[in-house]
Motif scaffolding. Structure first.
Motif, PDB file in Angstrom:
ATOM      1  N   ALA A 161       0.926  -1.152   0.111  1.00  0.00           N
ATOM      2  CA  ALA A 161       0.156   0.112  -0.092  1.00  0.00           C
ATOM      3  C   ALA A 161       0.880   1.250   0.044  1.00  0.00           C
ATOM      4  O   ALA A 161       0.506   2.298  -0.637  1.00  0.00           O
ATOM      5  N   GLU A 162       2.004   1.165   0.607  1.00  0.00           N
ATOM      6  CA  GLU A 162       2.832   2.509   0.805  1.00  0.00           C
ATOM      7  C   GLU A 162       3.405   2.995  -0.607  1.00  0.00           C
ATOM      8  O   GLU A 162       3.361   3.916  -0.925  1.00  0.00           O
ATOM      9  N   ARG A 216       0.901   3.973  -2.863  1.00  0.00           N
ATOM     10  CA  ARG A 216       0.388   5.468  -2.548  1.00  0.00           C
ATOM     11  C   ARG A 216       1.499   6.655  -3.116  1.00  0.00           C
ATOM     12  O   ARG A 216       1.213   7.672  -3.807  1.00  0.00           O
ATOM     13  N   ARG A 217       2.857   6.274  -2.889  1.00  0.00           N
ATOM     14  CA  ARG A 217       4.010   6.845  -3.277  1.00  0.00           C
ATOM     15  C   ARG A 217       3.861   7.005  -4.921  1.00  0.00           C
ATOM     16  O   ARG A 217       4.238   8.332  -5.364  1.00  0.00           O
ATOM     17  N   GLY A 274       1.252   7.459  -6.543  1.00  0.00           N
ATOM     18  CA  GLY A 274      -0.093   8.105  -6.870  1.00  0.00           C
ATOM     19  C   GLY A 274      -1.146   7.202  -7.118  1.00  0.00           C
ATOM     20  O   GLY A 274      -2.170   7.721  -7.615  1.00  0.00           O
ATOM     21  N   ILE A 275      -1.301   6.022  -6.609  1.00  0.00           N
ATOM     22  CA  ILE A 275      -2.350   5.338  -6.861  1.00  0.00           C
ATOM     23  C   ILE A 275      -3.099   5.247  -5.552  1.00  0.00           C
ATOM     24  O   ILE A 275      -2.895   4.954  -4.377  1.00  0.00           O
ATOM     25  N   ASP A 276      -4.573   5.609  -5.490  1.00  0.00           N
ATOM     26  CA  ASP A 276      -5.282   5.662  -4.439  1.00  0.00           C
ATOM     27  C   ASP A 276      -5.711   4.141  -4.030  1.00  0.00           C
ATOM     28  O   ASP A 276      -6.597   3.670  -4.719  1.00  0.00           O
ATOM     29  N   VAL A 277      -5.241   3.324  -3.135  1.00  0.00           N
ATOM     30  CA  VAL A 277      -5.493   2.097  -2.702  1.00  0.00           C
ATOM     31  C   VAL A 277      -6.800   2.013  -2.042  1.00  0.00           C
ATOM     32  O   VAL A 277      -7.406   0.984  -1.681  1.00  0.00           O
ATOM     33  N   ASP A 278      -7.390   3.291  -1.670  1.00  0.00           N
ATOM     34  CA  ASP A 278      -8.712   3.412  -0.874  1.00  0.00           C
ATOM     35  C   ASP A 278      -9.960   3.571  -1.872  1.00  0.00           C
ATOM     36  O   ASP A 278     -10.953   3.406  -1.031  1.00  0.00           O
ATOM     37  N   ALA A 279      -9.713   3.792  -3.117  1.00  0.00           N
ATOM     38  CA  ALA A 279     -10.517   3.841  -3.897  1.00  0.00           C
ATOM     39  C   ALA A 279     -11.388   2.509  -4.296  1.00  0.00           C
ATOM     40  O   ALA A 279     -10.690   1.615  -4.372  1.00  0.00           O
TER      41      ALA A 279
END
Length: 155
Positions: free
Chosen positions: A133-134, A137-138, A140-145
């Protein structure tokens, strides 16, 4: 390159990209060794009692397995003494699930004779790895979408 049955080709090339390079082929004339057989492809088929029935005609017969060559290393299948077994072998990162007409070409900047140089040491950051996940996110991918819904699938 097509190489006719019973012949050989010498290939000359500049080996300038260091690494361990897999070489494998499937050609019609390989049907003359244990890569060929008179049965249809059985990948995905659960053979059940087929092996026992076929062994009445062909002692020692073994079905290739439901996932292809992936399990052959553990099967212990005997091969003729003049054959290279299609069982694969342990590689640096995992089991290499190919055999038969398969080799690993090892290219290094400096080789001292014909001794196996061992597995290639990949430079840091050049091997694929599972993204957490980290790192997502780094990048630019929204893992919570929420995951996108495929067209035609139930929502």
């Amino acid at each position: 390159m097509l190489v006719p049955v019973g012949s050989a080709r010498a290939i000359e090339f500049v080996a300038e990209a260091a690494g361990d390079w897999a070489l494998h082929c499937h050609m019609t004339h390989h049907l003359m060794n244990q890569m060929g057989h008179a049965f249809p492809n059985m990948i995905g088929v659960k053979p059940g009692g087929l092996d026992a029935k076929v062994r009445a005609l062909l002692p020692g017969y073994m079905t290739m397995g439901q996932t292809g060559m992936a399990g052959m290393g553990e099967m212990g299948m005997p091969v003729p003494p003049n054959s290279i077994p299609m069982v694969g072998r342990q590689g640096k990162h995992d089991f290499i699930t190919m055999g038969g007409m398969f080799t690993v070409l090892k290219v290094r900047a400096r080789l001292d004779g014909y001794k196996d140089p061992g597995w290639y040491d990949n430079p840091p950051g050049t091997l694929a790895e599972a993204a957490g996940a980290e790192s997502l996110r780094r990048d630019g991918i929204d893992v919570d979408a929420p995951a996108p819904v495929e067209p035609g699938s139930p929502a």
